[in-house]
Design a protein around this motif. Sequence first.
Motif, short mmCIF file in Angstrom:
data_model
loop_
_atom_site.label_atom_id
_atom_site.label_comp_id
_atom_site.label_asym_id
_atom_site.label_seq_id
_atom_site.Cartn_x
_atom_site.Cartn_y
_atom_site.Cartn_z
N LEU A 109 0.84 -1.20 0.00
CA LEU A 109 0.00 0.00 0.00
C LEU A 109 0.88 1.26 0.00
O LEU A 109 0.63 2.20 -0.75
N SER A 148 -6.06 2.50 -3.65
CA SER A 148 -6.92 1.58 -2.91
C SER A 148 -7.45 0.49 -3.81
O SER A 148 -7.45 -0.69 -3.46
N THR A 180 -4.54 -1.96 -4.77
CA THR A 180 -4.06 -2.78 -3.65
C THR A 180 -5.10 -3.83 -3.29
O THR A 180 -4.77 -4.99 -3.06
#
Lengths: 423, 159
Positions: A77, A95, A98
């Motif tokens: 991340l 986001s 990941t």
Amino acid sequence: MTLVITALAVILILLGLPLFVAIGFTASLQFSNSGIDPTVVIVELYRLASAPTLLAIPLFTMAGYILAESRAPKRLLNLADALLGWMPGGVAIVSLTTCALFTCFTGASGITIIAIGGLIYPILKKQAYTEKFSHGLITASGSLGLLFPPSLPLILYGIVASVSIDKLFIAGILPGILIICLLSIYSIQQDIAKVTKRSQFSLRHILKTTKEAIWEIPIPIIIIGGIYGGLITAVEASSITAFYVLVVEFLIKKDLSLKNDLSRIVRDGVQLVGGILIILCCSMGLTAFFIDAQIPQKALAWIQGIIFSKITFLLLLNIFLLIVGAVLDIFSAIIIVVPLIVPIAISYGINPIHLGIIFLTNLEIGYLTPPIGLNLFISSFRFKKSILYFYRVSLPFLGIMAIALLLITYFPFLSLILINLFK
Amino acid sequence: MVHKIRLIIEKCVSYLAVFLMLALVILSFLQVVLRNFFSIGFSSIEELMRNGVLWIAFTGAILTTLRGRHIAFDILPRFLKDKKKVILDWVLSISASATCLFLAWLGVNFLRLEIEMESQIGGFCPAWIVEIIIPIGFVLLSIVFSLRVLDRKYDEIAK
């Protein structure tokens, strides 16, 4: 009598009997009823041990469980944030990617929302994304990535439909990227409409986060590069990945301890694998009965009598699968529905690999479909807000994914072009 | 007593599960190394490993049953309260236990056939030695399902 047994099975399943028991029971009863020794159920069950790709399931699951428990998600991340955080919609795209990467390793079993959702939500909030957008994004991300290798549902589809897993792994790439791109465009639009804070681009930060994640970066390369380069098969990739992840997270990075964590994580992994494979074992018998009783052919004749065009068939297939995806969990949906659908779809000229991608995209969206899409429940549980709130906030994401689904369904080349290229 | 049996089963199966999975990870990796770098392949080991997955499937299913987390269509139980829920749970556990026992019996028949035909795995190992997990697995599943009814401390530990 066949109908009575089927009705009984449906009632038992609706009452909440474990699926594998209901299936095993139905299969043996159906065989006895047609005058065949029900031992066939076990003979068929044992046929599973001759499926060449079977090994990939426990090995990739193990790798996924170890990664999930380690600090690898945090490191990845950070790296993604350093690479993309400076651009409009950057953090949202971080986001999405990941979560996708994480989900393809762990299967969409809700772990993504629980584990990564907790990491991502504060970051999104810090960057001044609206609460509704952030919650919607995390809910939608929970099942993203099912189309990327080494997703467990892809492997399972390959085994059940007898389709090459190597090819499925290649076929899923473009459609998977398409979904992420469409969602990214929406994120960028949201960001521009209501400007958020962005982090600065910094080469030093990129180098630092790359160094931290240096041991995890080779994993996608082993899987994707190895298979696409024709160096290794999917099963070999699973062996290498499982061994590599075990060595890296336990011995090199030492995120996890051999003494305290190993047996617990392995046990959890075995439990997931067992829960899925026992259903597959028992359904081998039921599928054999279906074939013996020529049920796919009968269904085919019936459907061909009412649906004449491929396009109508695909549309109805989408609707049917969305319902399936909302009521059944992804693994049982694949195990039960695929053997019935594949012969019918082939008769309409649909490539079984393309069908697999349609199938998984539908199930991916089914996770978000009200009233009982699983991601909605998990988010509601995780963020302690009403389920109705999550119906609302995930609606834009659901709409975008539905557009992607239509594109994937009606443009087969998205799924098939890379296979032809890598032949 | 019942509780103790449950704990013993859980412990043994857990050890077996960990052993099988780690053996699979290491063996399959060795196999890849030998095949790609030394061009040595053992098809018999490959076959044994696939049978090992069957063992993993059963040990995993037993662990799942012990923790009450089987994949099921659990909409109805969500709407039931206290006593009705317990009764439904009992009915389901007993039906599941009986079905597993029946499947175990089919497994024994299958084993008998395999012994008669003298089937082998990997060209050296009598098949029934490996396939014995099918009846044993189903018998254990049957026991574990019935323990759900008998063991009152069950749910405390399942959590």
